[in-house]
Each structure stands twice: as structure tokens, then as C-alpha cells.
Design a protein around this motif. Structure first.
Motif, PDB file in Angstrom:
ATOM      1  N   GLY A   1       0.804  -1.212   0.000  1.00  0.00           N
ATOM      2  CA  GLY A   1       0.000   0.000   0.000  1.00  0.00           C
ATOM      3  C   GLY A   1       0.835   1.259   0.000  1.00  0.00           C
ATOM      4  N   ASN A   2       1.974   1.229   0.701  1.00  0.00           N
ATOM      5  CA  ASN A   2       2.786   2.446   0.756  1.00  0.00           C
ATOM      6  C   ASN A   2       3.428   2.762  -0.588  1.00  0.00           C
TER       7      ASN A   2
ATOM      8  N   ARG B   1       1.934   1.874  -3.594  1.00  0.00           N
ATOM      9  CA  ARG B   1       0.807   2.330  -4.420  1.00  0.00           C
ATOM     10  C   ARG B   1       0.399   3.752  -4.039  1.00  0.00           C
ATOM     11  N   ASP B   2       0.263   4.014  -2.748  1.00  0.00           N
ATOM     12  CA  ASP B   2      -0.209   5.328  -2.302  1.00  0.00           C
ATOM     13  C   ASP B   2       0.836   6.422  -2.495  1.00  0.00           C
TER      14      ASP B   2
END
Length: 409
Positions: free
Chosen positions: A166-167, A169-170
Motif C-alpha cells: 500500500g505504501n 501504491r499510495d
């Protein structure tokens, strides 16, 4: 400490293997922390009586394995195996696969992959498409390692797809650029899945897909930073469950027979009381749920699972209802064995297994009645009886309460 973990510790201390009832309790654990504790309690397990099937598993990881080993150990013992799990040294992923640096007599070689194995260290968050060639090269490198490893063993080699952190992608602000990165990652995971097509020795677990379909977070960022642990215990629980299933099949321990009760299991109501026209099957709830259970059983049959009908009823009305009910998804010929009479279900399950030339350990029994499940378990201690924890995903008969449980046997 749970009663199950205490009983497992006692078994290990006494030098004996857990009995069928304790293994069944172990197989029903659906909490990652509890399974981790159970696996640690089973360290040093012995089986002098030979009740369990020996299983050699090598774990090769490009990251810290965390609780994967004890979870896998607990799952395998619950499935009737005596696991010997050897984890390759940290930081030796490539070397271990390239040189066959694991026990060549292993039944299964389980590979744990982290996203950092594929991602470039200097990923351009503004132009993530520039990582395409790097991802392709890393996948090709892994393919070469897998080929080398297979040359050294007859084991089943298990890989898995990798969730995009997630880190990462975000950290990509542009939605267009984020979509490009996501497409590249899907392509990488497709390449991993396609490895299973290159050799019958390769199995690939779609971990990314399984985690997307569950409430399990893929990563604990704190533990990843502190201990290079890329997956949460919940994610490792999912992966260990799938590796257990593959190992179980490799050892010939998979359940082959699904024995089904009829009244209030395959349809709602009691046939002898309401007749074929009065049972709940099809239409709206609850009939829709019973029909979906029948359809799921039919799909299992199409994939090789043997179906047995075990019901306390008169056989002729049962056959007529299955043949004539317009909403029935199962017909009499879909069952390899029909044991429809007024004998005890334990005796009928024993009779059905014998007629199929199989042991009771190959049979899973589904019945809505806790009394019948308990009685059958006592009469057939090696046959797992279904409860909520053994309901296949997507099955939602009213008596099981929820469709979110997973078929474990």
C-alpha cells in the motif's frame, strides 16, 4: 492458554501424537495467533505409533518468514501429517534455489516472496511505467531459479502471487500513473501464475487475490520496518493454509468423500413430515440457500469429490423427491452411494466408506444436527464431522449461520 494448546503440549511432552479429536480441534482453528501458538506447542512432536503421515517441507524465503513455520506445522498436524520443516538461511533465497540447497527428498518446497524482490530500488513514482523492464527481468530471473531448483528434486514447488504494498501504491499521486503501476503489477502476478503451466511440479497460490477477498491486511508496516517481515500474521495464516492443502494433496491426505445429510441440510424441512412439495428448496430464502448448497456440492462432484447421501429416511420417497423436485440440483445418480435407512449414521458412514474401498479418514460428514455430528464423530473418530468451521466458502444453509467460513478438510 487454550485447552487445545495445553493438550498439544501434553501430547508432545508424553511423546505421542495428537489423537483424531485433538487434530480435528487443531484443524478448526481460524485465529492466526491461536494457530501460531499451537504450532509452537507442536515443536518436537514425535509419532512412535505411526499414526501421522511424514511430510518434509523446505521453506525458502527472500524475507523473514515470521509465524509461517509454526502455522504450517499446526495445519499439517491437523491434516494428519508429521511435518519436518526446514527453513533455508535468511538472505540465501537465490543461492538455495540455484544450487538445490534444500533437502532433495522434500515433499514440498514453499517459496515466500516479498514485493521488494521485484520492485526496483529507485522506482520513479512520477513515471512508474519505467519499471516495466525491471519487473520483466526479475520475473525471468525467478523463472531460471525455479528451473534450477526443479532439476534437483521431485518435490512440489509452491510459489505465490505478491500483493502490491500500500505504501508503494499510495506514494504514486497521479491516478493515471497509479493505474499504470497497478497494470504492471497485475502483469507480474500473471507471470507468476503462468509458472504453474510450465511444470506439473509447480503450484502457484494466488495470495494477492485471496487477501483481497478477506479482511486480512497484507502487511504490518511496523514489523516490516523492524524485522523485514513483509506479511502480517493474518496473511501468513492464509498462505500457510494453502500450502497445507497442497502438501495434504501431495501426501494423499485430502478428503475424497463428502457425505451429506438430507433434511435441513440439502433442503429445509423434514421430508417425512411435509412431503416433497413442502420442503424449502429454491426460490427465496431459506430455500435459495439450500439450493446453492446443492449446486456447490454438484460442482465439487464435477471436480472429483465423491458424494454420499446419508439420511435417516425411507429410501423410495427420497429418490422420488430428488428426481421430481424442480429445484433440486442433485439427483440420485449424482451420489456414488445412498445409505438412506433408519440405521445409525456412524454405521452408514462406515458402510459407505467400505463400499468405496476407502477409509473413514477420507470422509467429511455434513449434517445440521449437532447431536448427529457428535454421535457420528464418536462412532467414526477418523471421519471429520462438519460444523460451522468446515463449511465451504459460499455455502450458507440457515443452520450454519454464516457463509464466511472456509472448508478445511
Amino acid at each position: 492458554m487454550s485447552e487445545t494448546v495445553i493438550a498439544l503440549k501434553d501430547a508432545v511432552a508424553s511423546g505421542t501424537a495428537p489423537g483424531p479429536a485433538l487434530r480435528l480441534a487443531l484443524a478448526r482453528i481460524d485465529d492466526p495467533a491461536a494457530l501460531r501458538r499451537a504450532g509452537r506447542a507442536l515443536t518436537g512432536l514425535a509419532d512412535p505409533s505411526g499414526d501421522l503421515r511424514p511430510a518434509r517441507v523446505a521453506v525458502v524465503a527472500d524475507c523473514t518468514v515470521g509465524a509461517f513455520e509454526p502455522m504450517l506445522r499446526a495445519g499439517l498436524v491437523g491434516a494428519g501429517a508429521l511435518p519436518e520443516i526446514v527453513t533455508a538461511p535468511y538472505g540465501a533465497f537465490d543461492l538455495t534455489l540455484a544450487t538445490g540447497g534444500f533437502d532433495p527428498a522434500s515433499d514440498v518446497v514453499s517459496c515466500l516472496l516479498d514485493a521488494s524482490y521485484f520492485l526496483p530500488g529507485d522506482l520513479d513514482h512520477a513515471e512508474p511505467g519505467t519499471a516495466a523492464d525491471h519487473l520483466t527481468q526479475r520475473l525471468a530471473h525467478l523463472r531460471g531459479l525455479v528451473t534450477a531448483a526443479l532439476a534437483a528434486t521431485h518435490a512440489t514447488l509452491v510459489l505465490h502471487t505478491v500483493p502490491l504494498p500500500g505504501n508503494v501504491r499510495d506514494g504514486v499521486l497521479s491516478l493515471r500513473a497509479r493505474g499504470e503501476l497497478t497494470r504492471l503489477w497485475y502483469r507480474l502476478n500473471l507471470g507468476l501464475l503462468e509458472l504453474a503451466e510450465t511444470s506439473p511440479q509447480i503450484e502457484v497460490v494466488d495470495l494477492a487475490g485471496l487477501l483481497a477477498d478477506s479482511a486480512a491486511p497484507a502487511r504490518d508496516d511496523r514489523l516490516h520496518s523492524y524485522a523485514d517481515l513483509p506479511y502480517s500474521d493474518a496473511a501468513l495464516f492464509v498462505l500457510a493454509r494453502e500450502v497445507r492443502r497442497i502438501t495434504q494433496a501431495r501426501l494423499g491426505l485430502s478428503k475424497k468423500v463428502l457425505a451429506l445429510d438430507l433434511d435441513n441440510t440439502l433442503w429445509g424441512g423434514v421430508l417425512g413430515e411435509v412431503g416433497a412439495e413442502g420442503v424449502a428448496l429454491g426460490g427465496l430464502y431459506p430455500g435459495k440457500a439450500y439450493q446453492e448448497l446443492q449446486r456447490t456440492a454438484s460442482r465439487l462432484r464435477d471436480q472429483g469429490v465423491v458424494l454420499v447421501l446419508a439420511s435417516k429416511n425411507d429410501e423410495e420417497p427420497v429418490r422420488r423427491a430428488l428426481l421430481e423436485h424442480p429445484e433440486a440440483a442433485l439427483r440420485p445418480d449424482d451420489f456414488s452411494v445412498l445409505v438412506v435407512n433408519w440405521d445409525s449414521k456412524a454405521a452408514n458412514l462406515t458402510r459407505a466408506a467400505g463400499s468405496l474401498g476407502l477409509g473413514l479418514s477420507s470422509v467429511v460428514f455434513m449434517d445440521d444436527s449437532p447431536f448427529e455430528r457428535g454421535r457420528s464423530r464418536r462412532g467414526c473418530p477418523r471421519s471429520p464431522s462438519s460444523t460451522r468451521a468446515a463449511i465451504p466458502r459460499g455455502w450458507s444453509p440457515p443452520w450454519c449461520g454464516t457463509a464466511g467460513s472456509t472448508y478445511r478438510s
